[in-house]
Design an enzyme around this catalytic site. Structure first.
Site, PDB file in Angstrom:
ATOM      1  N   LYS A  15       0.886  -1.194  -0.031  1.00 21.48           N
ATOM      2  CA  LYS A  15      -0.025  -0.095  -0.028  1.00 21.48           C
ATOM      3  C   LYS A  15       0.745   1.370  -0.037  1.00 21.48           C
ATOM      4  O   LYS A  15       0.675   2.142  -0.745  1.00 21.48           O
ATOM      5  CB  LYS A  15      -0.723   0.044   1.291  1.00 21.48           C
ATOM      6  CG  LYS A  15      -2.048  -1.011   1.400  1.00 21.48           C
ATOM      7  CD  LYS A  15      -2.933  -0.320   2.631  1.00 21.48           C
ATOM      8  CE  LYS A  15      -2.404  -0.507   3.810  1.00 21.48           C
ATOM      9  NZ  LYS A  15      -1.934  -1.940   4.329  1.00 21.48           N
ATOM     10  N   ARG A  93      -9.116   1.101   8.628  1.00 23.95           N
ATOM     11  CA  ARG A  93      -8.734  -0.349   8.913  1.00 23.95           C
ATOM     12  C   ARG A  93     -10.060  -0.792   9.379  1.00 23.95           C
ATOM     13  O   ARG A  93      -9.848  -1.856  10.192  1.00 23.95           O
ATOM     14  CB  ARG A  93      -7.526  -0.076   9.992  1.00 23.95           C
ATOM     15  CG  ARG A  93      -6.474   0.626   9.658  1.00 23.95           C
ATOM     16  CD  ARG A  93      -5.472  -0.071   8.581  1.00 23.95           C
ATOM     17  NE  ARG A  93      -4.224  -0.395   9.202  1.00 23.95           N
ATOM     18  CZ  ARG A  93      -3.122   0.272   8.819  1.00 23.95           C
ATOM     19  NH1 ARG A  93      -3.235   1.344   8.277  1.00 23.95           N
ATOM     20  NH2 ARG A  93      -1.887  -0.208   9.286  1.00 23.95           N
ATOM     21  N   ARG A 133      11.064  -6.816   5.747  1.00 25.93           N
ATOM     22  CA  ARG A 133      11.333  -5.619   5.178  1.00 25.93           C
ATOM     23  C   ARG A 133      11.973  -4.600   6.013  1.00 25.93           C
ATOM     24  O   ARG A 133      12.163  -4.779   7.452  1.00 25.93           O
ATOM     25  CB  ARG A 133       9.855  -5.068   4.686  1.00 25.93           C
ATOM     26  CG  ARG A 133       9.231  -4.356   5.718  1.00 25.93           C
ATOM     27  CD  ARG A 133       7.991  -4.001   5.250  1.00 25.93           C
ATOM     28  NE  ARG A 133       7.253  -3.197   6.360  1.00 25.93           N
ATOM     29  CZ  ARG A 133       5.796  -2.802   6.222  1.00 25.93           C
ATOM     30  NH1 ARG A 133       5.366  -2.926   5.035  1.00 25.93           N
ATOM     31  NH2 ARG A 133       5.203  -2.407   7.089  1.00 25.93           N
ATOM     32  N   ARG A 165      11.514  -1.977  11.049  1.00 23.91           N
ATOM     33  CA  ARG A 165      10.631  -0.878  11.866  1.00 23.91           C
ATOM     34  C   ARG A 165      10.392  -1.340  13.119  1.00 23.91           C
ATOM     35  O   ARG A 165      10.188  -2.565  13.422  1.00 23.91           O
ATOM     36  CB  ARG A 165       9.232  -1.045  10.876  1.00 23.91           C
ATOM     37  CG  ARG A 165       9.113   0.347  10.377  1.00 23.91           C
ATOM     38  CD  ARG A 165       8.047   0.437   9.440  1.00 23.91           C
ATOM     39  NE  ARG A 165       6.821  -0.215   9.936  1.00 23.91           N
ATOM     40  CZ  ARG A 165       5.527   0.024   9.462  1.00 23.91           C
ATOM     41  NH1 ARG A 165       5.497   0.483   8.063  1.00 23.91           N
ATOM     42  NH2 ARG A 165       4.612  -0.428   9.757  1.00 23.91           N
ATOM     43  N   ARG A 176      -0.549  -8.066  14.360  1.00 22.38           N
ATOM     44  CA  ARG A 176      -0.952  -6.903  13.418  1.00 22.38           C
ATOM     45  C   ARG A 176      -1.561  -7.689  12.301  1.00 22.38           C
ATOM     46  O   ARG A 176      -2.829  -7.182  11.487  1.00 22.38           O
ATOM     47  CB  ARG A 176       0.391  -6.191  12.473  1.00 22.38           C
ATOM     48  CG  ARG A 176       0.869  -5.068  13.391  1.00 22.38           C
ATOM     49  CD  ARG A 176       2.170  -4.644  12.888  1.00 22.38           C
ATOM     50  NE  ARG A 176       1.872  -3.733  11.589  1.00 22.38           N
ATOM     51  CZ  ARG A 176       2.583  -3.540  10.878  1.00 22.38           C
ATOM     52  NH1 ARG A 176       3.839  -3.921  10.682  1.00 22.38           N
ATOM     53  NH2 ARG A 176       2.353  -2.648   9.788  1.00 22.38           N
TER      54      ARG A 176
HETATM   55  P1  AMP Z   1       1.144   1.434   8.790  1.00 19.82           P
HETATM   56  O1  AMP Z   1       2.667   2.296   8.758  1.00 19.82           O
HETATM   57  O2  AMP Z   1       0.063   1.852   7.925  1.00 19.82           O
HETATM   58  O3  AMP Z   1       1.374  -0.070   8.875  1.00 19.82           O
HETATM   59  O4  AMP Z   1       0.746   1.746  10.416  1.00 19.82           O
HETATM   60  C1  AMP Z   1       1.354   1.453  11.500  1.00 19.82           C
HETATM   61  C2  AMP Z   1       0.460   1.410  12.622  1.00 19.82           C
HETATM   62  O5  AMP Z   1      -0.139   2.577  12.915  1.00 19.82           O
HETATM   63  C3  AMP Z   1      -0.506   0.405  12.720  1.00 19.82           C
HETATM   64  O6  AMP Z   1      -0.009  -0.882  12.992  1.00 19.82           O
HETATM   65  C4  AMP Z   1      -1.454   1.036  13.757  1.00 19.82           C
HETATM   66  O7  AMP Z   1      -1.146   0.746  15.054  1.00 19.82           O
HETATM   67  C5  AMP Z   1      -1.304   2.270  13.553  1.00 19.82           C
HETATM   68  N1  AMP Z   1      -2.527   2.534  12.294  1.00 19.82           N
HETATM   69  C6  AMP Z   1      -2.168   3.427  11.111  1.00 19.82           C
HETATM   70  N2  AMP Z   1      -3.189   3.685  10.611  1.00 19.82           N
HETATM   71  C7  AMP Z   1      -4.451   3.416  11.347  1.00 19.82           C
HETATM   72  C8  AMP Z   1      -5.643   3.391  11.357  1.00 19.82           C
HETATM   73  N3  AMP Z   1      -6.625   4.058  10.200  1.00 19.82           N
HETATM   74  N4  AMP Z   1      -6.584   3.298  12.181  1.00 19.82           N
HETATM   75  C9  AMP Z   1      -5.878   2.742  13.420  1.00 19.82           C
HETATM   76  N5  AMP Z   1      -4.648   2.687  13.647  1.00 19.82           N
HETATM   77  C10 AMP Z   1      -3.800   2.895  12.634  1.00 19.82           C
END
Ligand code: AMP
Length: 219
Positions: A15, A93, A133, A165, A176
């Site tokens: 994404k 999400r 990654r 990360r 996750r």
């Molecule tokens: P990402 O970089 O998109 O994988 O997001 C990293 C973390 O941020 C996720 O594992 C969630 O803990 C939090 N997060 C990101 N976007 C959302 C969202 N729309 N709703 C809730 N938590 C989010």
């Protein structure tokens, strides 16, 4: 071409990589809620309720919806008011978030401009990709686990050091995938499908092929 592109997909589906490419290609604003949350976490200007909400991230859980709305709508407002389109990356999400974003777009008379794009990937492949990654410490570039990147130690863009990360430990990744993998994606997918707004691309293909497929779907 629609002004609001919503990227869906399990963790590791690409994404973020695709949202960056597509937003650059069409001069759209890229809104990654993960990036906005990490930026907030790193800042000094953070409120008590926000600090508490951010704790959820560490355990691989979702942060509360209100924080997503606070951060994402502010960003969206800037881009949309200046006439640009947006790519939402990881912003949706769960179904309440899908509903709230849709309300927001209806309020701005942009309901006809919404397109949801799912980058489809199995949970198993999602796990494999996430455990391996890396991310650049300097510029945030995500380095996917692909043969051409196996042996590099520095960011191909800025030369910064590549690290895993912080939320990419194996136990957290499993969590996750339970919380953000295909099982939780089903109702969100159905939400957009019922509105006739969903397109699906195959996330197992190469980065270039997925980008090409997305471009074909949105143009
Ligand atoms: P990402 O970089 O998109 O994988 O997001 C990293 C973390 O941020 C996720 O594992 C969630 O803990 C939090 N997060 C990101 N976007 C959302 C969202 N729309 N709703 C809730 N938590 C989010």
């Amino acid at each position: 071409m629609k002004k609001i592109l919503i990227f869906l997909g399990p963790p590791g589906s690409g994404k973020g990589t695709q949202a960056k490419k597509i937003s650059a290609k069409y001069n759209y604003g890229h809104i990654s809620t993960g990036d906005l949350l990490r930026k907030l976490q790193a800042s000094n200007d953070i409120e008590e309720d926000e600090a508490k909400a951010l704790e959820e991230m560490k355990g691989g859980r979702l942060v509360p919806d209100w924080l997503i709305y606070r951060l994402a709508f502010k960003e969206a407002e800037n881009y949309l008011n200046s006439g640009r389109g947006i790519v939402l990356d990881g912003a949706i999400r769960n179904v309440p978030q899908a509903g709230m974003f849709q309300e927001y777009f209806i309020g701005k008379n942009l309901a006809k401009e919404v397109l949801a794009l799912e980058i489809a990937l199995t949970d198993e492949e999602s796990f494999n990709r996430l455990t391996k990654r890396r991310v650049c410490e300097e510029c945030g570039e995500i380095i996917p686990w692909l043969p051409q990147f196996y042996n590099i130690k520095n960011c191909p863009k800025c030369g910064g050091e590549l690290v895993n990360r912080a939320d990419d430990s194996e136990a957290v990744i499993r969590k996750r995938i339970v919380e953000q993998g295909n099982e939780t994606l089903d109702p969100i997918r159905n939400y957009y499908q019922d509105l006739g707004l969903l397109k699906i691309v195959d996330g197992m293909k190469s980065i270039e092929e997925v980008e090409k497929e997305i471009s074909e779907q949105i143009e």
